[in-house]
Design an enzyme around this catalytic site. Structure first.
Site, PDB file in Angstrom:
ATOM      1  N   LYS A 123      30.572   3.832  98.140  1.00  0.00           N
ATOM      2  CA  LYS A 123      30.976   2.825  98.645  1.00  0.00           C
ATOM      3  C   LYS A 123      32.628   2.406  98.931  1.00  0.00           C
ATOM      4  O   LYS A 123      33.442   3.338  98.039  1.00  0.00           O
ATOM      5  CB  LYS A 123      30.837   1.064  97.943  1.00  0.00           C
ATOM      6  N   GLY A 127      38.915   2.766  89.554  1.00  0.00           N
ATOM      7  CA  GLY A 127      39.752   1.574  90.751  1.00  0.00           C
ATOM      8  C   GLY A 127      40.655   0.583  89.719  1.00  0.00           C
ATOM      9  O   GLY A 127      40.800   1.090  88.486  1.00  0.00           O
ATOM     10  N   SER A 128      40.944  -0.488  89.529  1.00  0.00           N
ATOM     11  CA  SER A 128      42.009  -1.525  88.462  1.00  0.00           C
ATOM     12  C   SER A 128      40.757  -2.304  87.701  1.00  0.00           C
ATOM     13  O   SER A 128      39.653  -2.122  87.816  1.00  0.00           O
ATOM     14  CB  SER A 128      42.368  -2.435  89.636  1.00  0.00           C
ATOM     15  N   GLU A 168      37.368   5.359  85.644  1.00  0.00           N
ATOM     16  CA  GLU A 168      38.515   5.580  85.703  1.00  0.00           C
ATOM     17  C   GLU A 168      39.005   4.555  86.199  1.00  0.00           C
ATOM     18  O   GLU A 168      39.265   4.108  87.237  1.00  0.00           O
ATOM     19  CB  GLU A 168      38.319   6.970  86.439  1.00  0.00           C
ATOM     20  N   THR A 180      38.028  -5.165  88.720  1.00  0.00           N
ATOM     21  CA  THR A 180      36.614  -4.654  88.910  1.00  0.00           C
ATOM     22  C   THR A 180      36.345  -4.192  88.110  1.00  0.00           C
ATOM     23  O   THR A 180      35.038  -4.310  87.825  1.00  0.00           O
ATOM     24  CB  THR A 180      37.331  -3.915  90.108  1.00  0.00           C
ATOM     25  N   GLY A 181      37.148  -2.759  86.959  1.00  0.00           N
ATOM     26  CA  GLY A 181      35.773  -2.551  86.607  1.00  0.00           C
ATOM     27  C   GLY A 181      35.566  -3.149  85.342  1.00  0.00           C
ATOM     28  O   GLY A 181      34.299  -2.757  84.798  1.00  0.00           O
ATOM     29  N   CYS A 208      46.738   6.982  89.821  1.00  0.00           N
ATOM     30  CA  CYS A 208      46.636   5.991  88.862  1.00  0.00           C
ATOM     31  C   CYS A 208      47.605   6.497  87.321  1.00  0.00           C
ATOM     32  O   CYS A 208      48.088   6.006  86.081  1.00  0.00           O
ATOM     33  CB  CYS A 208      46.066   6.137  88.249  1.00  0.00           C
ATOM     34  N   GLU A 228      51.071  -2.472  84.606  1.00  0.00           N
ATOM     35  CA  GLU A 228      50.813  -1.010  86.522  1.00  0.00           C
ATOM     36  C   GLU A 228      51.735  -1.782  87.329  1.00  0.00           C
ATOM     37  O   GLU A 228      50.885  -2.672  87.862  1.00  0.00           O
ATOM     38  CB  GLU A 228      49.437  -0.500  86.796  1.00  0.00           C
TER      39      GLU A 228
HETATM   40  P1  NAD Z   1      40.315  -1.991  93.177  1.00  0.00           P
HETATM   41  O1  NAD Z   1      39.401  -1.855  91.516  1.00  0.00           O
HETATM   42  O2  NAD Z   1      40.673  -3.319  93.804  1.00  0.00           O
HETATM   43  O3  NAD Z   1      39.084  -1.386  93.759  1.00  0.00           O
HETATM   44  C1  NAD Z   1      38.046  -0.324  93.847  1.00  0.00           C
HETATM   45  C2  NAD Z   1      36.788  -0.778  94.393  1.00  0.00           C
HETATM   46  O4  NAD Z   1      36.164  -0.904  94.181  1.00  0.00           O
HETATM   47  C3  NAD Z   1      37.138  -0.373  96.423  1.00  0.00           C
HETATM   48  O5  NAD Z   1      36.046   0.316  96.972  1.00  0.00           O
HETATM   49  C4  NAD Z   1      36.547  -2.561  96.926  1.00  0.00           C
HETATM   50  O6  NAD Z   1      36.160  -2.393  97.574  1.00  0.00           O
HETATM   51  C5  NAD Z   1      35.490  -2.297  95.064  1.00  0.00           C
HETATM   52  N1  NAD Z   1      35.245  -3.612  94.396  1.00  0.00           N
HETATM   53  C6  NAD Z   1      35.898  -4.207  94.527  1.00  0.00           C
HETATM   54  N2  NAD Z   1      35.534  -5.676  93.654  1.00  0.00           N
HETATM   55  C7  NAD Z   1      33.367  -4.768  93.315  1.00  0.00           C
HETATM   56  C8  NAD Z   1      33.096  -5.369  92.630  1.00  0.00           C
HETATM   57  N3  NAD Z   1      33.170  -6.707  92.351  1.00  0.00           N
HETATM   58  N4  NAD Z   1      31.538  -4.509  92.654  1.00  0.00           N
HETATM   59  C9  NAD Z   1      31.939  -3.482  93.074  1.00  0.00           C
HETATM   60  N5  NAD Z   1      32.957  -3.030  93.650  1.00  0.00           N
HETATM   61  C10 NAD Z   1      34.210  -3.461  94.263  1.00  0.00           C
HETATM   62  O7  NAD Z   1      41.332  -0.966  93.191  1.00  0.00           O
HETATM   63  P2  NAD Z   1      42.460  -0.543  94.327  1.00  0.00           P
HETATM   64  O8  NAD Z   1      43.430  -2.071  94.346  1.00  0.00           O
HETATM   65  O9  NAD Z   1      41.528  -0.006  95.365  1.00  0.00           O
HETATM   66  O10 NAD Z   1      42.621   0.390  93.091  1.00  0.00           O
HETATM   67  C11 NAD Z   1      43.651   0.950  92.312  1.00  0.00           C
HETATM   68  C12 NAD Z   1      43.146   0.964  91.043  1.00  0.00           C
HETATM   69  O11 NAD Z   1      42.689   1.919  91.020  1.00  0.00           O
HETATM   70  C13 NAD Z   1      44.856   1.129  90.262  1.00  0.00           C
HETATM   71  O12 NAD Z   1      44.507   0.249  89.229  1.00  0.00           O
HETATM   72  C14 NAD Z   1      44.751   1.845  89.588  1.00  0.00           C
HETATM   73  O13 NAD Z   1      45.297   2.821  88.533  1.00  0.00           O
HETATM   74  C15 NAD Z   1      42.864   3.014  89.561  1.00  0.00           C
HETATM   75  N6  NAD Z   1      42.392   3.815  89.379  1.00  0.00           N
HETATM   76  C16 NAD Z   1      42.561   4.654  89.238  1.00  0.00           C
HETATM   77  C17 NAD Z   1      42.080   6.139  88.847  1.00  0.00           C
HETATM   78  C18 NAD Z   1      41.574   6.913  88.022  1.00  0.00           C
HETATM   79  O14 NAD Z   1      40.990   8.277  88.264  1.00  0.00           O
HETATM   80  N7  NAD Z   1      41.445   6.654  86.613  1.00  0.00           N
HETATM   81  C19 NAD Z   1      42.295   6.876  90.586  1.00  0.00           C
HETATM   82  C20 NAD Z   1      42.940   5.762  90.788  1.00  0.00           C
HETATM   83  C21 NAD Z   1      42.891   4.455  90.991  1.00  0.00           C
END
Ligand code: NAD
Length: 481
Positions: A177, A230-231, A252, A234-235, A286, A383
């Site tokens: 996705k 991601g964040s 992650e 959401t995680g 991140c 963050e």
């Molecule tokens: P986000 O959590 O808003 O979105 C990440 C993804 O999740 C997107 O594709 C989004 O469409 C999807 N998503 C949103 N809601 C969902 C749900 N309910 N179910 C399933 N999927 C869903 O994060 P972002 O704003 O895209 O990215 C920034 C964040 O990612 C920051 O907090 C950053 O630290 C983190 N990040 C971590 C790493 C790592 O390797 N640790 C790497 C890059 C980014």
């Protein structure tokens, strides 16, 4: 795949390029103007992707071959990605705002992931376990099955490749996705896979709203594994969905990582690491060095040198390869500026920046330096995901580790010192998935990466990551006499 005239892009579902009933607008953050659209997947598309993946798993489309053939396939994918790198970099830079050089780096790194895991595809070996002469016992590693991978916008191409390559090496079917704000360049990974001869259906890449399409994929009964980058909020919602079906996850998440600079540090090394650590990709990393802890004896000197660094950085659109590029969206810019405003209200000392860039229409934020940041301030523990560094003084080694470990995160940490024993003590004391010594971002695709605490669990990259994508089966055989 896209329509050149309308600059409208398609989803890759079950090996076909598919349009949607609705579409997502994609903007160039340097001008805040829409330049392309992509089909938005719906729940029917989710079912098609799952059905195609299920069929591949049942038929063993990736696993019935000798693993060495899968290795060759991965090498070919790497080589196709390299061929698409120039075209892809232009697109990634435009939709994301990042510099052209960094966008190119995403593609070459992606190719490297495929080449690295190609080398491991035929080395996923089980064990023989001695149980006495009446038994033969062995373990095998089987693919998880359908791996759902949810990708963020900051490095969509290379983060996708980081999980996709080991998942394919281990023989899984994968549904990706893509992120809403940067969904275009990632589709070139599907093009590369198609050109390299990946069997149809093994990979789908869907653009669409996370709360609908991402949520449907992670909650699907046929999903066997979830990899999320991601964040934290959401995680959390994904972990809840995964719990319903007892599906293993790799998480992650974010970070608020600290570098610790001791008084014996080489200050040139510190400053060049600050440049890369917090200003690379305009801080939308991140594992950014979002905090710098400095021993009191060198504190004023370091604050002055970081200010001088920030003042000297060039700012502009990604195609000109400046030091600071726009953030991914106006919304992201406004969130960063709000945290800056809050930092000042909380009493942090603004040394440089802290504002939008005057005269530029897009999502630009000045490289920003705050000093005298204390643990009670939001800037210390939250963050920012922007070009903002928080500097804090410390006196003793013990205090430094307490400050470094004083957030809910634990992604990476760094130490700058000429004393090897102190560096090793730091590596033992810092609560983080990886520790850098005398160079921020030291390591590479070969070294495990992931976090502790709210930074998540599981490790990506390196040999270790391969084992996210397999499950162990033990076979115990009684010998009849
Ligand atoms: P986000 O959590 O808003 O979105 C990440 C993804 O999740 C997107 O594709 C989004 O469409 C999807 N998503 C949103 N809601 C969902 C749900 N309910 N179910 C399933 N999927 C869903 O994060 P972002 O704003 O895209 O990215 C920034 C964040 O990612 C920051 O907090 C950053 O630290 C983190 N990040 C971590 C790493 C790592 O390797 N640790 C790497 C890059 C980014």
């Amino acid at each position: 795949m896209f329509n050149k005239q309308s600059n409208h892009w398609l989803n890759f579902i079950g090996g076909e390029w598919v349009d949607g009933k609705t579409s997502i607008e994609v903007s160039d953050p340097s001008s805040d103007s829409v330049f392309a659209t992509i089909a938005s997947a719906d729940l029917g598309d989710v079912e098609c992707a799952i059905a195609a993946a299920r069929q591949c798993v049942r038929e063993g489309r990736l696993t019935r071959q000798r693993p060495s053939q899968r290795a060759e396939l991965l090498y070919r994918i790497g080589s196709e990605i390299r061929k698409l790198a120039d075209e892809g970099a232009l697109l990634a830079s435009r939709e994301n705002g990042k510099s052209l050089n960094d966008a190119l780096g995403e593609f070459t790194e992606s190719a490297s992931y495929f080449e690295y895991y190609a080398g491991m595809a035929d080395k996923i070996e089980g064990k023989s376990i001695p149980l006495g002469e009446d038994y033969v016992d062995f373990t095998t590693y089987e693919p998880q099955g359908i791996s759902v991978q949810i990708v963020p916008w900051n490095f969509p191409v290379s983060i996708c490749a980081r999980s996709l390559a080991p998942a394919l090496a281990a023989g899984n079917a994968v549904i990706v996705k893509s992120p809403e704000v940067s969904p275009l360049a990632i589709t070139l990974l599907a093009t590369a896979c198609e050109r390299a001869g990946l069997p149809k259906g093994v990979l789908s890449i869907l653009a669409g709203p996370g709360r609908e399409i991402g949520a449907a994929l992670v909650a699907h009964k046929e999903t066997n594994q979830i990899v999320f980058t991601g964040s934290v909020p959401t995680g959390r919602s994904i972990m809840r969905a995964a719990a319903e079906n007892a599906v293993p996850c790799v998480m992650e998440l974010g970070g608020k990582s600290a570098a610790v600079a001791f008084s014996d540090a080489d200050l040139d090394e510190v400053i060049s690491s600050v440049k890369n650590g917090i200003f690379f990709n305009s801080g939308q990393v991140c594992s950014a060095m979002s905090r710098l802890l400095v021993q009191r004896e060198i504190y004023d000197d370091v604050v002055g040198r970081v200010a001088e660094l920030a003042r000297g950085l060039s700012i502009g659109g990604g195609k000109d390869n400046p030091d600071i590029t726009p953030l991914v969206s106006m919304q992201q810019r406004d969130g960063v500026l709000e945290l800056c405003r809050q930092a000042e209200e909380d009493g942090a000392r603004l040394i440089f920046g802290g504002r939008a860039v005057e005269g530029l229409p897009g999502a630009f934020v000045q490289p920003t330096v705050y000093a005298d940041v204390t643990p009670d301030m939001r800037l210390f523990g939250e963050e920012v995901f922007g070009p903002v560094i928080a500097i804090t003084p410390f006196d003793s080694e013990e205090e430094a580790y307490e400050l470094a470990n004083g957030t809910d995160y634990g992604l990476v940490a760094g130490v700058f010192t000429q004393d090897i024993s102190r560096a090793l003590r730091a590596s033992q004391s810092l609560d983080a998935g990886q520790v850098f010594v005398n160079e921020w971002f030291a390591g590479g695709i070969e070294t495990p990466f992931g976090g502790n605490g709210l930074s998540g669990y599981g490790r990506e990259k390196g040999q270790e990551a391969l084992y996210n994508y397999v499950r162990t089966k033990n076979v115990a055989i009684r010998i009849t006499r």
